[in-house]
Design an enzyme around this catalytic site. Sequence first.
Site, short mmCIF file in Angstrom:
data_model
loop_
_atom_site.label_atom_id
_atom_site.label_comp_id
_atom_site.label_asym_id
_atom_site.label_seq_id
_atom_site.Cartn_x
_atom_site.Cartn_y
_atom_site.Cartn_z
CG ASN A 168 -12.79 -0.84 3.36
OD1 ASN A 168 -13.14 -1.36 4.41
ND2 ASN A 168 -11.70 -0.09 3.27
CG HIS B 60 -8.58 -3.00 -2.44
ND1 HIS B 60 -9.48 -2.23 -3.15
CD2 HIS B 60 -8.40 -2.36 -1.26
CE1 HIS B 60 -9.82 -1.17 -2.44
NE2 HIS B 60 -9.19 -1.22 -1.28
CG ASP C 221 -2.06 0.98 1.11
OD1 ASP C 221 -3.22 0.54 1.07
OD2 ASP C 221 -1.78 2.21 1.05
CB ILE C 222 0.91 4.18 -2.27
CG1 ILE C 222 2.03 5.07 -2.79
CG2 ILE C 222 -0.37 4.98 -2.05
CD1 ILE C 222 1.79 5.59 -4.19
CD GLN D 52 -14.64 -0.67 -3.17
OE1 GLN D 52 -15.83 -0.91 -2.94
NE2 GLN D 52 -13.95 -1.30 -4.10
CG HIS E 276 -6.79 -2.72 3.10
ND1 HIS E 276 -6.03 -1.60 2.89
CD2 HIS E 276 -8.00 -2.46 2.54
CE1 HIS E 276 -6.74 -0.69 2.25
NE2 HIS E 276 -7.95 -1.18 2.02
P1 AMP Z 1 -9.82 1.44 0.22
O1 AMP Z 1 -10.17 2.60 1.11
O2 AMP Z 1 -10.13 0.11 0.84
O3 AMP Z 1 -10.38 1.60 -1.18
O4 AMP Z 1 -8.24 1.48 0.13
C1 AMP Z 1 -7.52 1.90 -1.00
C2 AMP Z 1 -6.06 1.79 -0.66
O5 AMP Z 1 -5.32 1.89 -1.85
C3 AMP Z 1 -5.53 2.88 0.29
O6 AMP Z 1 -4.99 2.25 1.46
C4 AMP Z 1 -4.47 3.58 -0.54
O7 AMP Z 1 -3.35 3.99 0.22
C5 AMP Z 1 -4.11 2.53 -1.56
N1 AMP Z 1 -3.57 3.03 -2.81
C6 AMP Z 1 -4.10 3.99 -3.61
N2 AMP Z 1 -3.34 4.18 -4.68
C7 AMP Z 1 -2.29 3.33 -4.58
C8 AMP Z 1 -1.15 3.04 -5.39
N3 AMP Z 1 -0.90 3.70 -6.52
N4 AMP Z 1 -0.30 2.09 -4.96
C9 AMP Z 1 -0.52 1.42 -3.80
N5 AMP Z 1 -1.58 1.63 -3.00
C10 AMP Z 1 -2.45 2.58 -3.38
#
Ligand code: AMP
Length: 138
Positions: A86, A99, A30-31, A93, A101
Amino acid sequence: MSDCIFCKIVAGEIPSHKVFENDAVFAFLDIAPLAEAHTLLVPRRHVTQLDQLTADESAAIGAVLPKLAAAVQKITGAAGYNILQNNGECAGQVVMHVHFHIIPRNGADGLGFRWHPTKYAPGRDKAVLAELQSALKN
Ligand code: AMP
Ligand code: ZN
């Protein structure tokens, strides 16, 4: 899907820190991690929510998730971890490619919960149960 950031990551069109991949799934860091080694696991195919996965995709995710969780826990030394998934904006989400986590837990991580249990009104639990059992038959 052309404007999906996770589809672009899976396709290698934008960079990611790849943790694992096979023909069905892709995992990457995760970024914006809630803790070090916070990892995301996605199916290669774009679907928005968990309920849209095929049985094969679900099985592929189920085969990889425990291994990823074990690796995350091992390298972080975390006492535990959360699997967070989520579905829908109201559930938090943000990226609309389904996805999972994997979030290692320690005293200093960035995850918090609000969990306020309620109670069924008399008889309501049985009504809900009947509706659910009926929905599962369709
Ligand atoms: P959600 O709130 O469950 O949709 O989580 C989305 C997740 O994606 C968040 O924890 C972000 O930090 C992660 N995210 C968004 N863009 C990227 C990316 N380019 N590379 C890695 N993780 C990402
Ligand atoms: Zn996508």
